[in-house]
Design an enzyme around this catalytic site. Structure first.
Site, PDB file in Angstrom:
ATOM      1  N   HIS A 164     -39.505  54.959  15.494  1.00 21.06           N
ATOM      2  CA  HIS A 164     -40.743  56.288  14.545  1.00 21.06           C
ATOM      3  C   HIS A 164     -39.393  56.469  12.995  1.00 21.06           C
ATOM      4  O   HIS A 164     -38.173  56.733  12.992  1.00 21.06           O
ATOM      5  CB  HIS A 164     -40.855  56.893  14.678  1.00 21.06           C
ATOM      6  CG  HIS A 164     -42.181  58.103  13.889  1.00 21.06           C
ATOM      7  ND1 HIS A 164     -41.579  58.359  12.730  1.00 21.06           N
ATOM      8  CD2 HIS A 164     -43.316  58.494  13.756  1.00 21.06           C
ATOM      9  CE1 HIS A 164     -42.529  59.698  12.395  1.00 21.06           C
ATOM     10  NE2 HIS A 164     -43.628  58.599  12.528  1.00 21.06           N
ATOM     11  N   ASP A 241     -36.674  61.098  21.726  1.00 18.39           N
ATOM     12  CA  ASP A 241     -37.854  61.195  20.515  1.00 18.39           C
ATOM     13  C   ASP A 241     -38.386  60.552  21.569  1.00 18.39           C
ATOM     14  O   ASP A 241     -39.490  60.352  22.388  1.00 18.39           O
ATOM     15  CB  ASP A 241     -37.422  59.608  19.374  1.00 18.39           C
ATOM     16  CG  ASP A 241     -39.106  60.912  19.184  1.00 18.39           C
ATOM     17  OD1 ASP A 241     -40.081  61.194  19.207  1.00 18.39           O
ATOM     18  OD2 ASP A 241     -39.572  59.741  17.937  1.00 18.39           O
TER      19      ASP A 241
END
Ligand code: PLP
Lengths: 454, 156
Positions: A164, A241
């Site tokens: 991302h 993440d």
């Protein structure tokens, strides 16, 4: 301890067939009860269509318990946390710290290893800035800096092509601030990290490997333990993440072998405006502060200041107490979705069943191409696909007309879309409240998409 | 659904003037960062007349249809007329459903009026039009970047 499945993070060769303790998907009656707790799911959209919410990967909906907890905090206990000694200040501080303890327990962590942030993006930026601050301190000789966070010329920062933007751009910027070099692991055609590349990309010059636990586009569950071991072999830190894992799988952060992990409250039934950064205590201690100011100090003099130990060191300013309290209610709610606090194992099983049903349905449509792993075993709760000759925006618009909310575009993972040669995809993502009927609705909607544009 | 008028779908399926052609006075590349739609657009001027607009539009049906409509509306017209059409299109698209568009000015373009009720899609329809004014600005300054601010998307 909740249902933590040790094998969950093993490499793609392991094939977990069933989640922890053989947890089962929610029955129709159970899912109806889950849904009843989410007021927004009762509304209609567009021309009176019932809402079919399939965008939980972007943000989840919130159960009444979360809304009530925030309201109760404001109605009964509101005060500035960690400031003042009056009764409300005490109660607000207790509520905030109780939230920290609850969220910590939810991910198997110790409370003082968990830092409240605005969201995961802020947590990842906090870590990237720890490197550049340490590097500047060392270069200028203005403060102590831990070697692990000091970047020397020629040092490398490693990310992956499936990140991302929140776990990519902060590292690009870190490289610009320090002169370090950004490198990345590629992605295979079937949506896995290209581990054949690992030994070439990770070298003794690598200082940090930043990687996602679950891809927000492909759904791929990455082999975190293996990656962490590889990073540690070359002396690098592993930053995870965990945005798309913690809300959807039982996750025990300290058990993963990673050093730091960021996730967002709003994706796990919690309010917006609160996220978490988990770090091993010793790593947090070694990191310079990020935002500075009130609440994070130990002593302040005109000449300079010293800072409180973690986690306070990283929580400058009056924090988001009501949101933290809401998130406390959210993790309680999630845990309570299964007997004896095993909610996350049920959530995982439920969402996996929905993913399996969707993948099976999409496989019947020769004009749909699914990105990412073919099987459900190595997948989180998202499925992204391309409808032949129809742009994702158009797919999403036709579905929206049916009341179906999906995400379209590049989902903040533009390089990954480029890697697969597509400008945009349509993404269906699940939460605990989704039903098999909603999967069928999206499949039926896709036939309408074809009818409009073919 | 008032978004996908037959005429829009027709333009999207059979876009007029698609493809990049020589010669040209300026070429621009605009991107819609929210969805990754891209358009590369060239203008070819003959004095004050738009001799050709050629383009390569990678995007949704709305942005492709809009590029096709643009081609039909501005090719062969004077530059000031082209700019006036652009302004009318922009006003209609950003009107949140209050401006149905003037068919005398916008021709087939009024079929895009429904887009203005879908805020997330307005950028898609505007993309080729912003690229068009940017390209005009650049060609006027003989290929150097335009200092005219059309408020359009930044060029990447
Ligand atoms: C994998 C992943 N990483 C990071 C983020 C960023 O989260 P936030 O925008 O809440 O900071 C998201 C969600 O948008 C995500 O899915």
């Amino acid at each position: 301890m909740r249902g933590y499945r040790a094998g969950m993070t093993l490499s793609s060769t392991s094939a977990p067939a069933l989640p922890a303790g053989g947890a089962q998907p929610f029955t129709d009656a159970e899912v109806a009860a889950v849904r009843a707790e989410f007021p927004i799911l009762a509304r209609t959209v567009r021309a009176g269509r019932p809402l079919v919410y399939l965008d939980s990967g972007a943000t989840s909906q919130k159960p009444r318990a979360v809304l009530d907890a925030e309201r109760a905090f404001y109605e009964r206990h509101n005060a500035a946390v960690h400031r003042g000694a009056h009764q409300l200040a005490e109660e607000a501080t207790d509520a905030y710290e109780a939230a920290r303890a609850a969220v910590a327990a939810f991910v198997g962590a110790a409370a003082d290893e968990l830092v409240f942030t605005k969201n995961a993006t802020e947590g990842l930026n906090l870590v990237a800035h720890a490197f550049s601050s340490a590097t500047a301190y060392r270069r200028l000789g203005t403060a102590e800096a831990d070697d692990r966070f000091v970047l020397r010329p020629g040092d490398e920062v490693v990310v992956t092509e499936m990140e991302h933007h929140a776990n990519l751009v902060p590292w690009q910027e870190l490289c610009r601030r320090t002169g370090a070099t950004l490198r990345w692991l590629g992605v295979t055609d079937d949506g896995h990290l290209d581990l054949a590349d690992l030994d070439r990309v990770l070298t003794p010059r690598t200082r940090v490997l930043a990687v996602t636990h679950v891809s927000n586009v492909l759904g791929t569950i990455t082999p975190v333990a293996e990656l962490a071991a590889a990073a540690h072999r070359v002396g690098a830190l592993l930053v995870l993440d965990a945005c798309q894992s913690v809300p959807h799988l039982p996750v025990h952060l300290p058990g993963l072998g990673v050093d730091l992990a960021a996730f967002s409250g709003h994706k796990m039934l919690g309010p917006s405006g609160v996220g978490l950064l988990w770090g091993r205590a010793e790593v947090l201690d070694a990191m310079p502060a990020f935002l500075t100011g009130g609440s994070m100090i130990e002593t302040v003099r005109m000449e300079g200041s010293t800072y409180a130990p973690a986690p306070q060191k990283f929580e400058a300013g009056v924090p988001m107490a009501a949101q933290a309290v809401g998130l406390h209610a959210a993790v309680d709610h999630l845990s309570a979705l299964g007997e004896g606090g095993t909610g996350m194992a049920r959530v995982e099983a439920h969402e996996r069943a929905l993913v399996a049903r969707l993948l099976a349905g999409l496989a019947e449509l020769p004009w749909v191409r699914v990105l990412g792993p073919a099987g459900t075993a190595e997948r989180g709760a998202v499925v992204s696909f391309v409808v032949e000759d129809v742009h994702a925006h158009d797919v999403g618009q036709v579905l929206d007309d049916d009341g179906i909310a999906v995400r379209v575009g590049h989902h903040c993972a533009w390089p990954l879309h480029r890697r697969f040669g597509v400008a945009a995809t349509t993404r269906v993502s699940f939460g605990p409240y989704n039903t098999t009927g909603e999967v069928d609705a999206v499949l039926a909607g896709l036939h309408r998409v074809r009818a409009v544009f073919a | 659904m008032d978004l996908y008028a037959e005429l829009i779908l027709e333009h999207a399926k059979r876009p007029q003037g698609a493809g990049l052609r020589e010669p040209f006075d300026a070429e621009v590349h605009h991107v819609n960062p929210t969805c990754g739609d891209e358009v590369t657009l060239r203008v070819d001027l003959d004095g004050d007349t738009v001799r050709d607009v050629s383009y390569d539009a990678l995007g949704c049906s709305i942005s492709r249809a809009s590029a096709s409509v643009l081609h039909g509306l501005v090719v062969g017209r004077e530059v000031p007329t082209g700019l006036a059409v652009q302004a009318a299109m922009r006003t209609m698209l950003t009107s949140r459903g209050t401006d149905a568009g003037d068919e005398d000015v916008l021709g087939d373009g009024i079929a895009l009026a429904g887009v203005s009720r879908y805020p997330a899609r307005v950028k898609c329809a505007l993309l080729p039009w912003m690229a068009f004014t940017d390209a005009l600005g650049r060609s006027a300054a003989s290929g150097t970047p335009s200092d005219v601010d059309y408020g359009g998307p930044t060029i990447r």
